[in-house]
Design a protein around this motif. Structure first.
Motif, PDB file in Angstrom:
ATOM      1  N   ARG A 212       0.844  -1.184   0.000  1.00 41.37           N
ATOM      2  CA  ARG A 212       0.000   0.000   0.000  1.00 41.37           C
ATOM      3  C   ARG A 212       0.885   1.242   0.000  1.00 41.37           C
ATOM      4  O   ARG A 212       1.766   1.379   0.840  1.00 41.37           O
ATOM      5  N   ILE A 213       0.659   2.148  -0.963  1.00 43.02           N
ATOM      6  CA  ILE A 213       1.429   3.389  -1.058  1.00 43.02           C
ATOM      7  C   ILE A 213       0.430   4.534  -1.112  1.00 43.02           C
ATOM      8  O   ILE A 213      -0.457   4.558  -1.966  1.00 43.02           O
ATOM      9  N   VAL A 309       5.723  -3.255   7.912  1.00 40.89           N
ATOM     10  CA  VAL A 309       6.874  -2.401   7.646  1.00 40.89           C
ATOM     11  C   VAL A 309       6.340  -1.149   6.966  1.00 40.89           C
ATOM     12  O   VAL A 309       5.609  -1.238   5.978  1.00 40.89           O
ATOM     13  N   ALA A 310       6.679   0.010   7.527  1.00 36.32           N
ATOM     14  CA  ALA A 310       6.203   1.281   6.980  1.00 36.32           C
ATOM     15  C   ALA A 310       7.394   2.141   6.570  1.00 36.32           C
ATOM     16  O   ALA A 310       8.444   2.103   7.204  1.00 36.32           O
ATOM     17  N   ASN A 336       1.548  -6.164   6.405  1.00 36.38           N
ATOM     18  CA  ASN A 336       1.381  -4.944   5.621  1.00 36.38           C
ATOM     19  C   ASN A 336       2.715  -4.326   5.252  1.00 36.38           C
ATOM     20  O   ASN A 336       3.637  -4.283   6.080  1.00 36.38           O
ATOM     21  N   ALA A 337       2.805  -3.824   4.016  1.00 35.75           N
ATOM     22  CA  ALA A 337       3.893  -2.946   3.600  1.00 35.75           C
ATOM     23  C   ALA A 337       3.245  -1.623   3.223  1.00 35.75           C
ATOM     24  O   ALA A 337       2.511  -1.545   2.236  1.00 35.75           O
ATOM     25  N   CYS A 401      -3.467  -5.816  -3.069  1.00 38.20           N
ATOM     26  CA  CYS A 401      -2.695  -4.576  -2.907  1.00 38.20           C
ATOM     27  C   CYS A 401      -3.680  -3.427  -3.031  1.00 38.20           C
ATOM     28  O   CYS A 401      -4.837  -3.620  -3.427  1.00 38.20           O
ATOM     29  N   ASP A 402      -3.246  -2.220  -2.704  1.00 40.96           N
ATOM     30  CA  ASP A 402      -4.191  -1.103  -2.688  1.00 40.96           C
ATOM     31  C   ASP A 402      -4.794  -0.812  -4.053  1.00 40.96           C
ATOM     32  O   ASP A 402      -5.980  -0.492  -4.163  1.00 40.96           O
ATOM     33  N   THR A 403      -4.003  -0.964  -5.127  1.00 41.66           N
ATOM     34  CA  THR A 403      -4.532  -0.644  -6.447  1.00 41.66           C
ATOM     35  C   THR A 403      -5.499  -1.708  -6.963  1.00 41.66           C
ATOM     36  O   THR A 403      -6.345  -1.419  -7.805  1.00 41.66           O
ATOM     37  N   CYS A 404      -5.361  -2.938  -6.466  1.00 42.89           N
ATOM     38  CA  CYS A 404      -6.334  -3.973  -6.810  1.00 42.89           C
ATOM     39  C   CYS A 404      -7.619  -3.809  -5.989  1.00 42.89           C
ATOM     40  O   CYS A 404      -8.727  -3.944  -6.517  1.00 42.89           O
ATOM     41  N   LEU A 405      -7.464  -3.519  -4.711  1.00 45.55           N
ATOM     42  CA  LEU A 405      -8.627  -3.424  -3.821  1.00 45.55           C
ATOM     43  C   LEU A 405      -9.414  -2.134  -4.042  1.00 45.55           C
ATOM     44  O   LEU A 405     -10.645  -2.122  -3.933  1.00 45.55           O
TER      45      LEU A 405
END
Length: 613
Positions: A212-213, A309-310, A336-337, A401-405
């Motif tokens: 996630r970005i 990990v952030a 989570n990343a 991932c964020d772009t898929c979800l």
């Protein structure tokens, strides 16, 4: 497969079968072959050299010498092997003269299965002479990507490891890493003289990690929202790592998180050694700690239950990002990343490359690596597909991932890009100097503030032409223009922006730009769809009670032994015990992760803990 290696896997480590390519690798090395192994963190790399080392020692072929770059990594590995009944030791600066002499004496006597040593010590004439006096079963070179001068963890001493091939040509060598693109692989093979070695490449995918970005908008508050929503529960908080670029930011972020009620510690190279060691041991041995650190922390940490990990700052490359995020979820459970990323990050990394003392070849490689990472940050498609493609692996959209979800909105930003690029050109033409994004956005939005009027920029043709686009949208436009290589950072140190040759095609209307829409920050909310690492989710109340008793027993046993809890048993092993509740030594022996030594030492105690419920 029935072999000495499989027997060692069963009896020493307590696992019934090898995973993936492990069987081929250990049999190849045990038989005396050289190889390069690329396997993701948590994929079982260590077993790929530990099992052949034990097998070759049992066959009378000598002690394995393991080259390892960090003291913490050696200590973790040796502690785990010792608990499993393997005769392992390390030689490093943490030992006093008497302790080091004892290790060397055991090595000479043939009383060690594995010896861990840093490359700096191994390549000294004195140590090489020592090795020539003993039987060596194999050389294992861990974290082999450290040999690459193009890489993110370069260690010059690794370049000298070709001496192993020159002085011990008949001793098999295995080099291992979790992070290497094609360029780095070629360099490992060349510098370590592994030209005839077999290369084993496992999948780089870590499906349990959710990438996630997010766009930066008060990054510390965004981080806190994320941690509280995803990693703080009534049962306790998760362990995590937060990476920052500077030592000052590490200290400030750790103090701020602690003021918000989290157990946060700092770690960076400028701290005194005693404080660093204390914080590292707390992170390894206690639960629920958030370690805020520079990249000096992590490569030597074998903690399997890091849940997130952030990154509060942009890493330098995809390899760095992959290596650092790979420290989450080593136990295979959801993790989570998370990264906050903005225009200032891009400007800073570009400037660091331009101002570095490296030659032009290194700068070109660094720029290419940064471009690949920026492509990952700006992609509107699956992040995992983009990440894996960097390492030459094809995949399908992951759905995790964020772009898929939450697929991001995209738009044709060509016209706005032309406005922004024209503004950069007009300002430089009028003033003879360059300005940063904030000033350029003021001009585009028609903000006639004192600085704009002072330079006469309120009279430019680009003044006010972008007033319909909000300031956050303009920041996203400039960020993507720098990411796409259409703007670059000058050498003033103030983040001023200049046109590049590539911008001409956009200005002339020959290139169309599809951009990501700016997303408004929304406070994270805990959700049942978020990645949760709950070992007890499918347990009955009785099993959960057993699980808690087992964890309490493990904590006290680890404290007595002076080792991290996971060295005694991983969570996965305790969870399996809690679910199956074995009532005899024979049935306990069937639980994965309980080898013969641990069964002998802990078997009766475990049965007592189970029976107590």
């Amino acid at each position: 497969m029935s072999s000495p290696c499989l027997a060692i896997l069963n009896q020493v480590f307590g696992y019934p079968a090898f995973r993936g390519q492990q069987a081929d690798i250990v049999e190849h090395v045990a038989a005396g072959g050289d190889c390069l192994v690329l396997m993701p963190t948590g994929g079982g790399k260590s077993l790929c050299y530990q099992i052949p080392a034990i097998a070759r020692k049992q066959a009378g072929q000598g002690t394995a010498i393991v080259v390892s770059p960090l003291i913490a990594l050696m200590q973790d590995q040796v502690a785990a092997l010792t608990e499993a009944g393997v005769r392992a030791a390390y030689l490093n600066s943490s030992l006093d003269a008497g302790q080091a002499s004892d290790v060397i004496r055991a090595l000479r006597a043939g009383d060690l299965d594995l010896l861990y040593v840093a490359p700096e010590r191994l390549t000294t004439p004195r140590f090489l002479e020592l090795l020539e006096d003993i039987r060596i079963g194999l050389f294992a070179i861990d974290e082999a990507h450290c040999v690459s001068e193009w890489g993110h963890d370069f260690r010059p001493e690794y370049m000298q490891l070709s001496v192993l091939h020159e002085r011990f040509p008949y001793v098999p060598r295995i080099a291992l890493t979790a992070t290497a693109d094609a360029l780095t692989r070629e360099e490992i093979v060349r510098r370590l003289r592994l030209d005839a070695a077999r290369v084993f490449i496992d999948s780089f995918d870590r499906p349990n990690i959710r990438y996630r970005i997010v766009e930066k908008d008060n990054a510390r508050a965004q981080l806190l929202d994320f941690v509280r929503a995803e990693h703080c529960t009534a049962q306790g908080n998760d362990a995590g790592i937060v990476y920052c670029l500077s030592r000052r930011k590490v200290e400030e972020t750790a103090a701020w998180l602690a003021s918000q009620g989290l157990r946060a510690l700092g770690y960076h190279g400028g701290m005194d050694a005693a404080t660093r060691l204390k914080h590292q041991q707390q992170f390894q041995q206690e639960e629920g700690i958030v370690m805020v650190a520079t990249i000096a922390f992590g490569m030597g940490i074998d903690k399997p239950d890091v849940r997130f990990v952030a990154h509060l700052d942009l890493p330098k490359s995809v390899e760095g990002y992959y290596q650092e995020t790979g420290r989450a979820g080593r136990d295979g459970l959801p993790a989570n990343a998370w990264m906050a990323y903005g225009l200032a990050d891009v400007v800073q990394q570009r400037r660091m490359i331009d101002e570095s003392q490296a030659d032009e070849a290194h700068k070109r490689v660094a720029s290419g690596k940064l471009d690949a990472l920026l492509g990952l940050c700006e992609t509107a498609s699956c992040r995992r597909v983009r990440l894996l493609s960097y390492f030459g692996e094809k995949s399908e959209p992951c759905g995790n991932c964020d772009t898929c979800l939450n697929p991001p909105a995209t738009w044709d930003g060509t016209r706005e890009a032309q406005m922004a690029l024209s503004c950069v050109y007009r300002v430089a033409q009028a003033s003879g100097i360059h300005f940063g994004a904030g000033h350029l956005i003021d001009i585009l939005r028609g903000n006639a503030n004192e600085r704009v009027k002072q330079h006469g920029h309120d009279t430019l043709t680009t003044f006010g032409i972008g007033k319909d686009l909000p300031e956050p949208e303009w920041r996203a436009v400039f960020r993507q223009l720098v990411a796409f290589g259409l703007l670059t950072v000058d050498h003033s140190g103030h983040g001023s922006l200049m046109l590049t040759a590539e911008s001409r095609a956009v200005l002339k209307g020959e290139r169309r730009l599809i951009m990501r829409r700016h997303t408004t920050r929304a406070k994270s909310r805990s959700s049942s769809t978020g990645p949760r690492a709950d070992r007890t989710a499918d347990m009955s109340p009785r099993q959960r009670d057993c699980w808690e008793r087992l964890r309490s027993w493990r904590a006290s046993t680890a404290k007595e032994d002076g080792v991290p809890a996971y060295v005694i048993f991983h969570d996965a092993t305790l969870a399996e015990i809690a679910k199956s509740m074995p009532d005899t030594i024979e049935t306990l022996a069937q639980v994965p992760g309980i080898g013969q030594r641990k069964l002998e030492r802990f078997g009766e105690e475990l049965l007592d803990v189970i029976e107590a419920g």
